[in-house]
Scaffold this active site. Structure first.
Site, PDB file in Angstrom:
ATOM      1  N   HIS A 110       8.156  46.596  16.687  1.00 21.68           N
ATOM      2  CA  HIS A 110       9.483  46.202  16.224  1.00 21.68           C
ATOM      3  C   HIS A 110       9.395  45.263  15.034  1.00 21.68           C
ATOM      4  O   HIS A 110       8.759  44.199  15.101  1.00 21.68           O
ATOM      5  CB  HIS A 110      10.257  45.536  17.359  1.00 21.68           C
ATOM      6  CG  HIS A 110      11.513  44.871  16.910  1.00 21.68           C
ATOM      7  ND1 HIS A 110      12.498  45.518  16.188  1.00 21.68           N
ATOM      8  CD2 HIS A 110      11.948  43.592  17.061  1.00 21.68           C
ATOM      9  CE1 HIS A 110      13.477  44.681  15.924  1.00 21.68           C
ATOM     10  NE2 HIS A 110      13.172  43.507  16.443  1.00 21.68           N
ATOM     11  N   CYS A 155      17.085  43.738  20.729  1.00 21.35           N
ATOM     12  CA  CYS A 155      16.355  44.695  19.895  1.00 21.35           C
ATOM     13  C   CYS A 155      15.475  45.657  20.693  1.00 21.35           C
ATOM     14  O   CYS A 155      14.958  46.629  20.135  1.00 21.35           O
ATOM     15  CB  CYS A 155      15.494  43.936  18.888  1.00 21.35           C
ATOM     16  SG  CYS A 155      16.444  42.882  17.762  1.00 21.35           S
ATOM     17  N   HIS A 167      10.531  42.360  32.000  1.00 25.52           N
ATOM     18  CA  HIS A 167      11.703  41.476  31.884  1.00 25.52           C
ATOM     19  C   HIS A 167      11.309  40.078  32.366  1.00 25.52           C
ATOM     20  O   HIS A 167      10.908  39.904  33.508  1.00 25.52           O
ATOM     21  CB  HIS A 167      12.858  42.014  32.724  1.00 25.52           C
ATOM     22  CG  HIS A 167      14.205  41.546  32.276  1.00 25.52           C
ATOM     23  ND1 HIS A 167      14.494  40.227  32.045  1.00 25.52           N
ATOM     24  CD2 HIS A 167      15.357  42.226  32.002  1.00 25.52           C
ATOM     25  CE1 HIS A 167      15.745  40.102  31.657  1.00 25.52           C
ATOM     26  NE2 HIS A 167      16.302  41.301  31.617  1.00 25.52           N
TER      27      HIS A 167
END
Length: 541
Positions: free
Chosen positions: A430, A263, A342
């Site tokens: 999100h 996403c 990440h």
């Protein structure tokens, strides 16, 4: 009257009741842990240093500004007699004049060659299924709670216990009664095939891009960069090739297709387009973000894979970026920062969202019980890096002072969490689930007004994956909230595990009357009160 009500709501935001989604573990009926880690407990110094590294690398271009100012002030103080004396000294020293002139030309040229090109967001468009002349959504794709449960039961795949489990998730999900699902999934029996998956992808991509090209007036042949992201549907030819073929893009278009990045891939696509625009002059970049449901709807009984059925819905967005200085006047936003985090080196982070087969070889997307904790750690790392780039100096000093007190003087003080409301006017988080939004709101100490675009997007459209951030920005535009100079923070989470941030600054005030986006014909209905739980079979209001 609507604008007056909106201004009132901005000052006194409506109170909404948090809704928690409570998926259970596969082996028991125990709720999964939905609490993000407390951001006050620890802040890693290396990410703070990384943020300041970004700040210094960007600020080095600003060092010439005070030097030019000082030089200009000094030169303005020279009299005609001083200039005459300077000329007499230089005309007899040709070598010095040539060397100084060459050095000045070299430095000025180097400055302008290394200066990052500004990237503008000309406009964007979000997909909404075709509507009739009476502005009612296409009924063939609408998925009410009752429709979801009815079709799930008619498949004769799910056990009674797992039907009840999905009902509990749906009742607490924060999704409304007008989200969209592909027709192939709602059919009885479901028609899950490659042709239907391609048809879904084409409808979303072409629908959004058609609207975008109509809004901007840009010709398809003018697009020099194309970036498409879709996590779990990657056919051959690729989705980007489908767009090239449909719109007959030019032969030297720089085309990229991003898959498997979850996403957060939409913001990764924005960052990739930004990097490409830095090395290609006078280019348009088209970014298309979507997710495909048709082949990835799970028809099994592994509870860790059933949650995605309850949350993910149909949607997509197309964004047009430009590095042409002539486009600044008509563009909506300027891209200010992109920060990517990440956490894939950590096994728990890597495995928390995982596509795999269940014990009956049925493929699905498994969500680990560690998902909320992993997302919290990724968010904490990301905002720690972003902070030095965007926070005012007063907040940075308070943060740095408490950090030094703890790291250097070993004081048992809790780190100061900066107030990001001083750095941004708008937040697009999100819409992965109501529990995620509630926890982010609590940790960043945001008010309901800040979370309204995300909550209403989840309610109206569901989790549309990477494109949800653009439905949220469209909501703020439709409400008339975007003013010239406003800063917007988009935050995306995705498998891997990744957390990415993009910061935009509005170049002009957005007039909702002139806008065309999926909210415009129903924006007067929002915000709505979303109860903590709703019984399926009743109508949510």
């Amino acid at each position: 009257m609507a604008n007056q009500q909106e201004q009132t709501s901005r000052q006194n935001p409506d109170q909404t009741v948090p809704v928690s989604v409570e998926p259970r573990s596969q082996d028991s009926d125990r709720p999964l842990n939905h609490n993000l880690p407390d951001f006050l407990l620890s802040v890693r110094l290396k990410y703070v240093k990384l943020g300041y590294h970004y700040l210094i690398s960007k600020a080095i271009y600003l060092l010439l500004v005070p030097l030019l100012g000082i030089s200009s002030a000094h030169l303005s103080a020279l009299t005609a007699r001083d200039l005459a004396q300077l000329w007499n000294q230089l005309r007899f020293n040709l070598i010095t004049v040539v060397l100084c002139s060459t050095l000045m030309v070299f430095l000025v040229t180097l400055y302008f060659m290394t200066l990052p090109r500004k990237v503008y967001l000309v406009d964007f468009a979000c997909y909404k299924p075709d509507e009739s002349a009476c502005h009612k959504p296409d009924p063939a794709r609408i998925c009410t709670h009752e429709t979801f449960m009815e079709r799930s039961e008619l498949t004769n795949v799910f056990t009674k216990e797992n039907l009840a489990f999905q009902q509990r998730i749906l009742e607490r999900s924060g999704l409304g009664q007008r989200t969209y699902v592909p027709e192939a999934v709602l059919q009885v029996p479901p028609n899950r095939c490659m042709a239907e998956a391609r048809a879904e992808a084409e409808a979303i991509m072409f629908g959004a891009v058609d609207q975008l090209l109509a809004k901007t007036g840009v010709k398809a042949k003018d697009i020099g960069i194309l970036v498409v992201n879709c996590s779990v549907f990657n056919p051959t030819p690729s989705l980007s090739a489908m767009i090239v073929n449909h719109y007959k893009l030019r032969g030297n278009v720089l085309s990229y297709n991003i898959g498997g990045m979850g996403c957060s891939a939409g913001l990764i696509s924005i960052d990739l387009a930004k990097q490409l625009l830095q090395v290609n002059r006078n280019f348009y970049a088209l970014v298309v973000s979507l997710e495909s449901i048709t082949l990835n709807w799970y028809f099994g009984n592994d509870r860790s894979m059933l949650v995605s059925n309850c949350l993910f819905r149909m949607g997509g967005a197309a964004i047009l970026l430009s590095n042409r200085s002539s486009d600044r006047r008509r563009s909506k936003y300027q891209l200010i920062h992109t920060v990517r985090t990440h956490k894939g080196a950590d096994d728990k982070s890597y495995n928390c969202v995982f596509q795999r087969e269940d014990d009956k070889k049925i493929i699905g997307m498994s969500l680990s019980k560690d998902l909320m904790a992993v997302a919290g750690e990724a968010l904490k790392t990301n905002i720690t890096t972003l902070g030095p780039l965007v926070l005012p100096m007063s907040e940075q000093l308070l943060f740095f002072a408490t950090l030094v007190a703890k790291k250097v003087f070993k004081m048992k003080s809790r780190p100061y969490i900066p107030d990001f409301k001083l750095a941004f006017e708008h937040f697009c988080i999100h819409a992965g689930g109501r529990a995620v939004l509630d926890e982010v709101q609590k940790n960043l100490e945001l008010i309901d007004w800040h979370l309204e675009p995300s909550q209403m997007t989840l309610y109206r459209f569901g989790n549309t994956s990477s494109s949800s951030l653009w439905y949220e920005l469209a909501y703020s535009e439709a409400k008339g909230r975007i003013r010239k100079g406003d800063r917007t923070w988009q935050i995306g989470f995705g498998s891997g595990f990744k957390c990415n941030s993009v910061v935009w600054r509005a170049l002009r005030t957005i007039d909702p009357v002139k806008e065309k986006n999926p909210w415009m014909d129903e924006i007067h209905e929002f915000p709505v009160h979303v109860p903590k739980a709703v019984s399926i079979g009743s109508t949510m209001k």
